[in-house]
Motif scaffolding. Structure first.
Motif: not given
Length: 130
Positions: A55-63
């Motif tokens: 989820x942290x990786x997904x969070x950093x992927x948010x624009x």
């Protein structure tokens, strides 16, 4: 942070590493002489940690969405006074919407995977204890 890179290039290897680490942990847990309930609790702990890291990786992927902030938001008509400027603005917003949708789809997949695997593991262990 990762919003300009294709999401599968970042998240695909992360899913692979997470799967391999969960399999290794499961093999180690199965070799130990502990109860099924303890194994289920260990499985819950490790899957929760892996879920959090993904989820942290997904969070950093948010624009960054400048339309929701004052930075980058067109404040007057002169900021969008030409077809080229409007096109660029729409393209940026569309990219942000598409990336946010991709991240949400991966989040739903991960959440369902995490929830069902831990629920089935704990339910199975609880059934054997009873």
């Amino acid at each position: 942070m990762f919003h300009n890179t294709n999401l599968i290039y970042i998240f695909g290897p992360a899913i692979g590493i997470a799967t391999v680490s969960l399999l290794i942990h499961k093999n180690r847990t199965n070799k130990q002489n502990i109860t099924q309930l303890s194994k289920a609790i260990e499985h819950f702990k490790i899957t929760s940690i892996v879920f959090g890291l993904l989820l942290v990786i997904l969070w950093f992927s948010l624009p960054s969405t400048p339309s929701l902030k004052t930075f980058g938001y067109p404040e007057d008509i002169s900021a969008i006074k030409g077809e080229a400027k409007v096109l660029r603005l729409f393209q940026e917003y569309n990219k942000a919407i598409v990336r946010t949708t991709e991240v949400l789809q991966w989040f739903l997949f991960l959440f369902i995977w995490w929830f069902l695997t831990t629920l089935f593991g704990v339910a199975k262990a609880y059934k054997e204890v009873r």
